[in-house]
Design a protein around this motif. Structure first.
Motif, PDB file in Angstrom:
ATOM      1  N   ILE A  94       0.835  -1.200   0.000  1.00  0.00           N
ATOM      2  CA  ILE A  94       0.000   0.000   0.000  1.00  0.00           C
ATOM      3  C   ILE A  94       0.874   1.256   0.000  1.00  0.00           C
ATOM      4  O   ILE A  94       0.606   2.220  -0.740  1.00  0.00           O
ATOM      5  CB  ILE A  94      -0.960  -0.004   1.213  1.00  0.00           C
ATOM      6  CG1 ILE A  94      -2.006  -1.105   1.046  1.00  0.00           C
ATOM      7  CG2 ILE A  94      -1.642   1.350   1.365  1.00  0.00           C
ATOM      8  CD1 ILE A  94      -2.984  -1.207   2.193  1.00  0.00           C
ATOM      9  N   ASP A 152       2.084   2.165  -3.137  1.00  0.00           N
ATOM     10  CA  ASP A 152       0.990   2.469  -4.047  1.00  0.00           C
ATOM     11  C   ASP A 152       0.824   1.369  -5.103  1.00  0.00           C
ATOM     12  O   ASP A 152       0.383   1.632  -6.217  1.00  0.00           O
ATOM     13  CB  ASP A 152       1.221   3.829  -4.729  1.00  0.00           C
ATOM     14  CG  ASP A 152      -0.105   4.496  -5.084  1.00  0.00           C
ATOM     15  OD1 ASP A 152      -1.089   4.276  -4.348  1.00  0.00           O
ATOM     16  OD2 ASP A 152      -0.158   5.204  -6.105  1.00  0.00           O
ATOM     17  N   ARG A 157      -4.494  -1.116  -3.925  1.00  0.00           N
ATOM     18  CA  ARG A 157      -5.448  -0.116  -3.456  1.00  0.00           C
ATOM     19  C   ARG A 157      -5.272   0.150  -1.956  1.00  0.00           C
ATOM     20  O   ARG A 157      -4.827  -0.711  -1.190  1.00  0.00           O
ATOM     21  CB  ARG A 157      -6.875  -0.590  -3.708  1.00  0.00           C
ATOM     22  CG  ARG A 157      -7.228  -0.635  -5.170  1.00  0.00           C
ATOM     23  CD  ARG A 157      -8.715  -0.897  -5.317  1.00  0.00           C
ATOM     24  NE  ARG A 157      -9.505  -0.069  -4.400  1.00  0.00           N
ATOM     25  CZ  ARG A 157     -10.803  -0.214  -4.188  1.00  0.00           C
ATOM     26  NH1 ARG A 157     -11.456  -1.175  -4.821  1.00  0.00           N
ATOM     27  NH2 ARG A 157     -11.447   0.568  -3.354  1.00  0.00           N
ATOM     28  N   ASP A 158      -5.644   1.346  -1.548  1.00  0.00           N
ATOM     29  CA  ASP A 158      -5.520   1.721  -0.148  1.00  0.00           C
ATOM     30  C   ASP A 158      -6.698   1.162   0.634  1.00  0.00           C
ATOM     31  O   ASP A 158      -7.818   1.663   0.558  1.00  0.00           O
ATOM     32  CB  ASP A 158      -5.481   3.252  -0.028  1.00  0.00           C
ATOM     33  CG  ASP A 158      -5.280   3.692   1.412  1.00  0.00           C
ATOM     34  OD1 ASP A 158      -4.778   2.856   2.210  1.00  0.00           O
ATOM     35  OD2 ASP A 158      -5.630   4.835   1.741  1.00  0.00           O
ATOM     36  N   THR A 164      -3.570  -0.947  -8.143  1.00  0.00           N
ATOM     37  CA  THR A 164      -4.172   0.375  -8.375  1.00  0.00           C
ATOM     38  C   THR A 164      -4.333   0.621  -9.855  1.00  0.00           C
ATOM     39  O   THR A 164      -3.524   0.226 -10.665  1.00  0.00           O
ATOM     40  CB  THR A 164      -3.285   1.487  -7.789  1.00  0.00           C
ATOM     41  OG1 THR A 164      -1.934   1.276  -8.206  1.00  0.00           O
ATOM     42  CG2 THR A 164      -3.365   1.449  -6.284  1.00  0.00           C
TER      43      THR A 164
END
Lengths: 194, 194
Positions: free
Chosen positions: A146, A149, A152-153, A194
DNA sequence: TTTAGAAACATACTGGTTGTACGTAACAAT
DNA sequence: ATTGTTACGTACAACCAGTATGTTTCTAAA
Protein backbone atom coordinates in the motif's frame (compact mmCIF):
# COMPACT_ATOMS: atom_id res chain seq x y z
CA UNK A 1 23.21 -48.03 33.64
CA UNK A 2 24.48 -45.06 35.54
CA UNK A 3 22.59 -41.81 35.02
CA UNK A 4 25.10 -39.19 33.99
CA UNK A 5 25.08 -36.03 36.01
CA UNK A 6 23.15 -33.26 34.29
CA UNK A 7 22.29 -29.74 35.29
CA UNK A 8 18.68 -29.07 36.18
CA UNK A 9 18.26 -26.93 33.10
CA UNK A 10 19.54 -29.74 30.92
CA UNK A 11 17.19 -32.23 32.51
CA UNK A 12 14.31 -29.81 32.20
CA UNK A 13 14.98 -28.93 28.57
CA UNK A 14 15.52 -32.55 27.60
CA UNK A 15 12.23 -33.81 28.95
CA UNK A 16 10.31 -30.78 27.76
CA UNK A 17 11.73 -31.37 24.31
CA UNK A 18 10.88 -35.05 24.42
CA UNK A 19 7.35 -34.24 25.51
CA UNK A 20 6.79 -31.58 22.88
CA UNK A 21 8.22 -33.78 20.15
CA UNK A 22 6.12 -36.75 21.19
CA UNK A 23 3.01 -34.61 21.52
CA UNK A 24 3.55 -33.02 18.14
CA UNK A 25 3.82 -36.46 16.57
CA UNK A 26 0.61 -37.74 18.12
CA UNK A 27 -1.40 -34.54 17.76
CA UNK A 28 -0.38 -34.43 14.10
CA UNK A 29 -1.38 -38.00 13.47
CA UNK A 30 -4.47 -38.46 15.64
CA UNK A 31 -5.66 -34.96 16.39
CA UNK A 32 -5.98 -33.35 19.79
CA UNK A 33 -9.10 -35.14 20.94
CA UNK A 34 -7.93 -38.64 20.09
CA UNK A 35 -4.52 -38.17 21.67
CA UNK A 36 -4.26 -39.11 25.33
CA UNK A 37 -1.64 -38.19 27.87
CA UNK A 38 -0.54 -41.77 28.62
CA UNK A 39 0.35 -42.16 24.94
CA UNK A 40 2.26 -38.88 24.91
CA UNK A 41 4.22 -39.76 28.02
CA UNK A 42 4.99 -43.23 26.69
CA UNK A 43 6.13 -41.86 23.34
CA UNK A 44 8.35 -39.36 25.17
CA UNK A 45 9.76 -42.08 27.40
CA UNK A 46 8.65 -40.45 30.62
CA UNK A 47 5.66 -40.76 32.92
CA UNK A 48 2.58 -38.60 33.07
CA UNK A 49 4.00 -37.13 36.25
CA UNK A 50 6.72 -35.45 34.23
CA UNK A 51 4.17 -34.14 31.76
CA UNK A 52 2.07 -32.54 34.47
CA UNK A 53 5.18 -31.18 36.14
CA UNK A 54 6.15 -29.23 33.03
CA UNK A 55 2.71 -28.37 31.68
CA UNK A 56 -0.38 -27.31 33.54
CA UNK A 57 -2.57 -29.63 31.52
CA UNK A 58 -2.97 -31.30 28.16
CA UNK A 59 -4.08 -28.04 26.60
CA UNK A 60 -0.97 -26.19 27.77
CA UNK A 61 1.19 -28.85 26.15
CA UNK A 62 -0.79 -28.49 22.95
CA UNK A 63 -0.27 -24.75 23.05
CA UNK A 64 3.46 -25.26 23.38
CA UNK A 65 3.34 -27.49 20.31
CA UNK A 66 1.37 -24.88 18.40
CA UNK A 67 3.80 -22.15 19.34
CA UNK A 68 6.77 -24.18 18.18
CA UNK A 69 5.05 -25.25 14.99
CA UNK A 70 4.30 -21.64 14.17
CA UNK A 71 7.91 -20.74 14.76
CA UNK A 72 9.11 -23.53 12.48
CA UNK A 73 6.64 -22.48 9.86
CA UNK A 74 7.81 -18.87 9.99
CA UNK A 75 11.38 -20.05 9.79
CA UNK A 76 10.70 -22.09 6.67
CA UNK A 77 8.95 -19.18 5.01
CA UNK A 78 11.61 -16.63 5.89
CA UNK A 79 14.32 -18.95 4.66
CA UNK A 80 12.53 -19.28 1.35
CA UNK A 81 11.94 -15.53 1.19
CA UNK A 82 15.59 -14.65 1.71
CA UNK A 83 16.53 -16.84 -1.20
CA UNK A 84 14.49 -14.59 -3.49
CA UNK A 85 15.85 -11.35 -4.81
CA UNK A 86 13.82 -8.25 -4.14
CA UNK A 87 10.67 -8.34 -6.24
CA UNK A 88 7.85 -5.83 -6.30
CA UNK A 89 5.53 -5.72 -3.29
CA UNK A 90 2.72 -7.54 -5.08
CA UNK A 91 5.00 -10.28 -6.31
CA UNK A 92 6.39 -10.49 -2.77
CA UNK A 93 2.91 -11.18 -1.44
CA UNK A 94 2.27 -13.88 -4.00
CA UNK A 95 5.65 -15.51 -3.56
CA UNK A 96 5.32 -15.36 0.20
CA UNK A 97 2.01 -17.11 -0.18
CA UNK A 98 3.59 -19.78 -2.33
CA UNK A 99 6.22 -20.33 0.32
CA UNK A 100 3.46 -20.63 2.90
CA UNK A 101 1.63 -23.19 0.79
CA UNK A 102 4.82 -25.15 0.31
CA UNK A 103 5.52 -25.16 4.02
CA UNK A 104 1.96 -26.25 4.69
CA UNK A 105 2.16 -29.44 2.68
CA UNK A 106 2.71 -31.45 5.86
CA UNK A 107 -0.71 -32.86 6.84
CA UNK A 108 0.21 -32.96 10.51
CA UNK A 109 1.08 -29.29 10.45
CA UNK A 110 -2.27 -28.54 8.84
CA UNK A 111 -4.09 -30.63 11.38
CA UNK A 112 -2.42 -28.87 14.29
CA UNK A 113 -2.40 -25.28 13.09
CA UNK A 114 -5.51 -25.03 10.93
CA UNK A 115 -7.90 -27.61 12.34
CA UNK A 116 -7.27 -28.22 16.01
CA UNK A 117 -5.66 -25.02 17.25
CA UNK A 118 -8.70 -22.81 16.62
CA UNK A 119 -10.94 -25.28 18.42
CA UNK A 120 -8.66 -26.05 21.35
CA UNK A 121 -7.04 -22.73 22.16
CA UNK A 122 -8.61 -19.50 23.29
CA UNK A 123 -9.11 -17.05 20.50
CA UNK A 124 -6.94 -14.39 22.19
CA UNK A 125 -4.02 -16.72 22.68
CA UNK A 126 -4.07 -18.00 19.13
CA UNK A 127 -4.37 -14.47 17.76
CA UNK A 128 -1.42 -13.41 19.83
CA UNK A 129 0.75 -16.21 18.45
CA UNK A 130 -0.42 -15.49 14.93
CA UNK A 131 0.38 -11.82 15.36
CA UNK A 132 3.96 -12.71 16.30
CA UNK A 133 4.53 -15.01 13.34
CA UNK A 134 2.77 -15.53 10.05
CA UNK A 135 0.28 -12.71 10.15
CA UNK A 136 2.99 -10.27 11.10
CA UNK A 137 4.83 -10.90 7.83
CA UNK A 138 1.60 -10.57 5.90
CA UNK A 139 0.72 -7.27 7.54
CA UNK A 140 4.16 -5.94 6.70
CA UNK A 141 3.77 -7.12 3.13
CA UNK A 142 0.37 -5.53 2.72
CA UNK A 143 1.60 -2.35 4.37
CA UNK A 144 4.57 -2.15 2.04
CA UNK A 145 2.38 -2.75 -0.99
CA UNK A 146 0.00 0.00 0.00
CA UNK A 147 2.83 2.37 0.89
CA UNK A 148 4.38 1.74 -2.52
CA UNK A 149 0.99 2.47 -4.05
CA UNK A 150 1.10 -0.95 -5.66
CA UNK A 151 -2.34 -1.99 -4.42
CA UNK A 152 -5.45 -0.12 -3.46
CA UNK A 153 -5.52 1.72 -0.15
CA UNK A 154 -7.49 -0.58 2.16
CA UNK A 155 -7.52 -1.25 5.92
CA UNK A 156 -4.25 -3.12 6.42
CA UNK A 157 -5.03 -5.62 9.14
CA UNK A 158 -8.40 -6.74 7.77
CA UNK A 159 -6.94 -7.15 4.32
CA UNK A 160 -4.02 -9.11 5.70
CA UNK A 161 -6.43 -11.32 7.64
CA UNK A 162 -8.39 -11.96 4.46
CA UNK A 163 -5.30 -12.87 2.48
CA UNK A 164 -4.31 -15.12 5.35
CA UNK A 165 -7.70 -16.79 5.10
CA UNK A 166 -7.16 -17.35 1.38
CA UNK A 167 -3.87 -19.10 1.95
CA UNK A 168 -5.23 -21.13 4.84
CA UNK A 169 -8.04 -22.42 2.67
CA UNK A 170 -5.74 -23.13 -0.24
CA UNK A 171 -3.43 -25.02 2.10
CA UNK A 172 -6.26 -27.44 2.80
CA UNK A 173 -7.02 -28.08 -0.82
CA UNK A 174 -6.24 -31.50 -2.31
CA UNK A 175 -2.76 -31.43 -3.76
CA UNK A 176 -3.94 -31.86 -7.34
CA UNK A 177 -6.11 -28.73 -7.08
CA UNK A 178 -3.42 -26.56 -5.53
CA UNK A 179 -2.44 -25.08 -8.86
CA UNK A 180 -6.00 -23.89 -9.48
CA UNK A 181 -6.15 -22.34 -6.04
CA UNK A 182 -2.89 -20.52 -6.60
CA UNK A 183 -4.14 -19.25 -9.91
CA UNK A 184 -7.26 -17.81 -8.30
CA UNK A 185 -5.30 -16.31 -5.43
CA UNK A 186 -2.97 -14.62 -7.87
CA UNK A 187 -5.94 -13.19 -9.70
CA UNK A 188 -7.49 -11.95 -6.46
CA UNK A 189 -4.31 -10.24 -5.33
CA UNK A 190 -3.51 -8.80 -8.73
CA UNK A 191 -7.04 -7.43 -8.81
CA UNK A 192 -6.06 -5.19 -5.92
CA UNK A 193 -3.55 -3.35 -8.04
CA UNK A 194 -4.17 0.38 -8.37
CA UNK B 1 -49.87 -36.68 35.66
CA UNK B 2 -51.12 -39.02 33.02
CA UNK B 3 -48.88 -39.39 29.99
CA UNK B 4 -51.00 -38.67 26.94
CA UNK B 5 -50.92 -41.27 24.26
CA UNK B 6 -48.54 -40.31 21.46
CA UNK B 7 -47.54 -42.09 18.30
CA UNK B 8 -44.04 -43.48 18.17
CA UNK B 9 -43.08 -40.98 15.52
CA UNK B 10 -44.24 -38.14 17.73
CA UNK B 11 -42.31 -39.44 20.71
CA UNK B 12 -39.28 -39.96 18.57
CA UNK B 13 -39.38 -36.54 16.94
CA UNK B 14 -40.06 -34.78 20.22
CA UNK B 15 -37.06 -36.22 22.04
CA UNK B 16 -34.79 -35.90 19.05
CA UNK B 17 -35.79 -32.27 18.81
CA UNK B 18 -35.27 -31.72 22.53
CA UNK B 19 -31.85 -33.34 22.33
CA UNK B 20 -30.74 -31.37 19.29
CA UNK B 21 -31.97 -28.11 20.77
CA UNK B 22 -30.29 -28.75 24.10
CA UNK B 23 -27.08 -29.85 22.40
CA UNK B 24 -27.05 -26.82 20.12
CA UNK B 25 -27.39 -24.57 23.19
CA UNK B 26 -24.54 -26.19 25.07
CA UNK B 27 -22.23 -26.68 22.09
CA UNK B 28 -22.76 -23.05 21.19
CA UNK B 29 -21.97 -21.82 24.68
CA UNK B 30 -19.25 -24.18 25.86
CA UNK B 31 -17.87 -25.74 22.71
CA UNK B 32 -17.84 -29.41 21.82
CA UNK B 33 -15.09 -30.52 24.13
CA UNK B 34 -16.43 -28.88 27.25
CA UNK B 35 -19.96 -30.14 26.70
CA UNK B 36 -20.73 -33.52 28.24
CA UNK B 37 -23.57 -35.87 27.55
CA UNK B 38 -25.06 -35.78 31.06
CA UNK B 39 -25.51 -32.02 30.68
CA UNK B 40 -27.12 -32.41 27.28
CA UNK B 41 -29.54 -35.05 28.52
CA UNK B 42 -30.42 -32.97 31.58
CA UNK B 43 -31.00 -29.87 29.50
CA UNK B 44 -33.20 -31.89 27.17
CA UNK B 45 -35.10 -33.37 30.08
CA UNK B 46 -34.27 -36.95 29.21
CA UNK B 47 -31.65 -39.48 30.25
CA UNK B 48 -28.46 -40.40 28.49
CA UNK B 49 -30.16 -43.60 27.50
CA UNK B 50 -32.44 -41.65 25.19
CA UNK B 51 -29.50 -39.81 23.73
CA UNK B 52 -27.65 -43.01 22.89
CA UNK B 53 -30.82 -44.54 21.56
CA UNK B 54 -31.22 -41.79 18.98
CA UNK B 55 -27.58 -41.03 18.22
CA UNK B 56 -24.68 -43.38 17.85
CA UNK B 57 -22.43 -41.22 19.97
CA UNK B 58 -21.73 -37.64 21.03
CA UNK B 59 -20.17 -36.89 17.67
CA UNK B 60 -23.25 -38.04 15.76
CA UNK B 61 -25.39 -35.69 17.82
CA UNK B 62 -22.99 -32.88 17.08
CA UNK B 63 -23.21 -33.66 13.38
CA UNK B 64 -26.99 -33.47 13.54
CA UNK B 65 -26.65 -30.05 15.16
CA UNK B 66 -24.23 -28.93 12.46
CA UNK B 67 -26.51 -30.14 9.72
CA UNK B 68 -29.49 -28.27 11.13
CA UNK B 69 -27.47 -25.15 11.77
CA UNK B 70 -26.29 -25.16 8.18
CA UNK B 71 -29.87 -25.54 7.00
CA UNK B 72 -31.02 -22.62 9.16
CA UNK B 73 -28.13 -20.55 7.90
CA UNK B 74 -28.96 -21.30 4.28
CA UNK B 75 -32.60 -20.47 4.97
CA UNK B 76 -31.71 -17.09 6.44
CA UNK B 77 -29.49 -16.27 3.48
CA UNK B 78 -32.00 -17.36 0.85
CA UNK B 79 -34.74 -15.39 2.57
CA UNK B 80 -32.58 -12.29 2.46
CA UNK B 81 -31.63 -12.99 -1.16
CA UNK B 82 -35.21 -13.27 -2.37
CA UNK B 83 -35.96 -9.87 -0.92
CA UNK B 84 -33.43 -8.36 -3.31
CA UNK B 85 -34.30 -7.64 -6.90
CA UNK B 86 -32.08 -9.13 -9.53
CA UNK B 87 -28.70 -7.36 -9.48
CA UNK B 88 -25.67 -8.08 -11.60
CA UNK B 89 -23.76 -11.28 -10.85
CA UNK B 90 -20.93 -9.47 -9.08
CA UNK B 91 -23.30 -7.48 -6.92
CA UNK B 92 -25.13 -10.72 -6.21
CA UNK B 93 -21.93 -12.25 -4.87
CA UNK B 94 -21.25 -9.28 -2.65
CA UNK B 95 -24.79 -9.03 -1.36
CA UNK B 96 -24.93 -12.75 -0.76
CA UNK B 97 -21.78 -12.36 1.27
CA UNK B 98 -23.33 -9.57 3.28
CA UNK B 99 -26.33 -11.77 4.01
CA UNK B 100 -23.95 -14.49 5.13
CA UNK B 101 -22.12 -12.11 7.43
CA UNK B 102 -25.39 -10.91 8.89
CA UNK B 103 -26.55 -14.46 9.53
CA UNK B 104 -23.21 -15.27 11.14
CA UNK B 105 -23.45 -12.65 13.84
CA UNK B 106 -24.56 -15.27 16.35
CA UNK B 107 -21.44 -16.31 18.30
CA UNK B 108 -22.82 -19.76 19.00
CA UNK B 109 -23.32 -20.34 15.31
CA UNK B 110 -19.76 -19.27 14.65
CA UNK B 111 -18.46 -21.52 17.38
CA UNK B 112 -20.31 -24.54 16.02
CA UNK B 113 -19.86 -24.08 12.28
CA UNK B 114 -16.50 -22.35 11.98
CA UNK B 115 -14.54 -23.47 15.04
CA UNK B 116 -15.67 -26.86 16.25
CA UNK B 117 -17.14 -28.51 13.17
CA UNK B 118 -13.85 -28.66 11.25
CA UNK B 119 -12.10 -30.16 14.26
CA UNK B 120 -14.79 -32.63 15.29
CA UNK B 121 -16.17 -33.91 12.03
CA UNK B 122 -14.48 -35.82 9.27
CA UNK B 123 -13.39 -33.66 6.40
CA UNK B 124 -15.52 -35.60 3.91
CA UNK B 125 -18.69 -35.30 5.92
CA UNK B 126 -18.30 -31.59 6.50
CA UNK B 127 -17.49 -31.00 2.85
CA UNK B 128 -20.59 -32.93 1.87
CA UNK B 129 -22.81 -30.77 4.08
CA UNK B 130 -21.13 -27.62 2.86
CA UNK B 131 -21.63 -28.69 -0.74
CA UNK B 132 -25.36 -29.06 -0.11
CA UNK B 133 -25.78 -25.65 1.50
CA UNK B 134 -23.64 -22.52 1.60
CA UNK B 135 -20.94 -23.46 -0.84
CA UNK B 136 -23.49 -24.62 -3.38
CA UNK B 137 -24.94 -21.13 -3.60
CA UNK B 138 -21.48 -19.65 -3.90
CA UNK B 139 -20.49 -22.00 -6.68
CA UNK B 140 -23.63 -21.12 -8.57
CA UNK B 141 -22.94 -17.42 -8.08
CA UNK B 142 -19.37 -17.71 -9.28
CA UNK B 143 -20.47 -19.84 -12.20
CA UNK B 144 -23.08 -17.31 -13.22
CA UNK B 145 -20.61 -14.45 -12.92
CA UNK B 146 -18.10 -16.23 -15.12
CA UNK B 147 -20.76 -17.28 -17.62
CA UNK B 148 -21.93 -13.68 -17.84
CA UNK B 149 -18.32 -12.70 -18.44
CA UNK B 150 -18.58 -10.40 -15.41
CA UNK B 151 -15.44 -11.75 -13.74
CA UNK B 152 -12.32 -13.42 -15.01
CA UNK B 153 -12.48 -17.01 -16.16
CA UNK B 154 -11.04 -18.97 -13.25
CA UNK B 155 -11.54 -22.49 -11.88
CA UNK B 156 -15.02 -22.27 -10.36
CA UNK B 157 -14.83 -24.49 -7.30
CA UNK B 158 -11.44 -23.27 -6.06
CA UNK B 159 -12.50 -19.66 -6.51
CA UNK B 160 -15.76 -20.32 -4.68
CA UNK B 161 -13.82 -22.00 -1.89
CA UNK B 162 -11.56 -18.99 -1.62
CA UNK B 163 -14.45 -16.56 -1.49
CA UNK B 164 -16.02 -18.78 1.14
CA UNK B 165 -12.81 -18.55 3.13
CA UNK B 166 -12.94 -14.76 2.89
CA UNK B 167 -16.44 -14.62 4.31
CA UNK B 168 -15.64 -17.15 7.01
CA UNK B 169 -12.74 -15.07 8.19
CA UNK B 170 -14.71 -11.87 8.05
CA UNK B 171 -17.47 -13.52 10.07
CA UNK B 172 -15.01 -14.02 12.88
CA UNK B 173 -13.86 -10.43 12.94
CA UNK B 174 -14.78 -8.20 15.87
CA UNK B 175 -18.05 -6.47 15.11
CA UNK B 176 -16.48 -3.01 14.97
CA UNK B 177 -14.07 -4.12 12.24
CA UNK B 178 -16.70 -5.79 10.10
CA UNK B 179 -17.12 -2.74 7.90
CA UNK B 180 -13.41 -2.75 7.07
CA UNK B 181 -13.53 -6.41 6.23
CA UNK B 182 -16.50 -5.92 3.95
CA UNK B 183 -14.72 -3.09 2.23
CA UNK B 184 -11.70 -5.26 1.51
CA UNK B 185 -13.84 -8.16 0.36
CA UNK B 186 -15.67 -5.89 -2.02
CA UNK B 187 -12.36 -4.70 -3.41
CA UNK B 188 -11.11 -8.27 -3.81
CA UNK B 189 -14.22 -9.39 -5.65
CA UNK B 190 -14.44 -6.28 -7.80
CA UNK B 191 -10.82 -6.85 -8.73
CA UNK B 192 -11.90 -10.01 -10.47
CA UNK B 193 -13.92 -8.09 -12.99
CA UNK B 194 -12.92 -8.60 -16.58
C1' DT C 1 -59.12 -56.76 23.72
C1' DT C 2 -55.81 -59.44 24.72
C1' DT C 3 -51.01 -60.37 23.44
C1' DA C 4 -46.63 -60.73 21.09
C1' DG C 5 -43.26 -57.86 19.40
C1' DA C 6 -40.82 -53.78 18.55
C1' DA C 7 -39.50 -49.24 19.49
C1' DA C 8 -38.42 -45.75 23.04
C1' DC C 9 -36.65 -44.98 26.70
C1' DA C 10 -34.24 -45.56 31.91
C1' DT C 11 -30.73 -47.65 34.90
C1' DA C 12 -26.50 -49.88 35.97
C1' DC C 13 -22.04 -50.90 34.86
C1' DT C 14 -17.23 -50.84 32.70
C1' DG C 15 -13.10 -49.08 30.79
C1' DG C 16 -10.53 -45.30 29.99
C1' DT C 17 -8.88 -40.54 30.81
C1' DT C 18 -7.75 -36.36 33.07
C1' DG C 19 -5.92 -34.02 36.82
C1' DT C 20 -4.11 -34.20 41.64
C1' DA C 21 -1.84 -35.69 45.91
C1' DC C 22 1.90 -37.50 47.59
C1' DG C 23 6.22 -39.85 47.65
C1' DT C 24 11.08 -40.36 45.93
C1' DA C 25 15.27 -39.25 43.49
C1' DA C 26 18.42 -35.87 41.45
C1' DC C 27 20.58 -31.59 41.63
C1' DA C 28 22.09 -27.03 44.05
C1' DA C 29 23.85 -24.24 47.73
C1' DT C 30 25.83 -23.67 52.15
C1' DA D 1 27.20 -33.72 55.01
C1' DT D 2 22.56 -31.36 55.13
C1' DT D 3 19.04 -28.88 53.73
C1' DG D 4 16.13 -27.04 50.38
C1' DT D 5 14.47 -27.11 45.78
C1' DT D 6 13.47 -28.88 41.42
C1' DA D 7 12.39 -32.92 38.62
C1' DC D 8 10.24 -36.61 38.35
C1' DG D 9 7.32 -41.38 39.53
C1' DT D 10 3.26 -43.64 41.69
C1' DA D 11 -1.22 -43.95 43.51
C1' DC D 12 -5.62 -42.17 43.74
C1' DA D 13 -10.13 -39.81 42.90
C1' DA D 14 -13.47 -37.89 39.86
C1' DC D 15 -15.56 -37.98 35.62
C1' DC D 16 -17.08 -39.23 31.24
C1' DA D 17 -18.24 -41.93 27.03
C1' DG D 18 -20.19 -45.89 25.58
C1' DT D 19 -22.58 -50.41 26.42
C1' DA D 20 -25.51 -53.83 28.34
C1' DT D 21 -29.59 -54.72 30.22
C1' DG D 22 -33.99 -53.84 32.20
C1' DT D 23 -38.57 -51.42 31.84
C1' DT D 24 -42.17 -48.87 29.77
C1' DT D 25 -44.85 -47.35 25.81
C1' DC D 26 -46.77 -47.99 21.50
C1' DT D 27 -48.21 -51.16 17.39
C1' DA D 28 -50.44 -54.74 15.20
C1' DA D 29 -52.23 -59.08 14.66
C1' DA D 30 -54.98 -62.79 16.64
Amino acid sequence: MQAQRRTQEERRDATRRALITAARRLFAELGYGATNTPAIAAEAGVTRGALYHHFADKQALFEAVVEEEHALLALAINTAAEAEDEPGPVRALIEGGDAYLAAMQDPGRRRILLIDAPAVMERRKLDEINARFGLKTLIEGVSAAIAADAIRDLPVVPLAQLLDALFDRAAQAPAEELADYRKSIKALIRGLKT
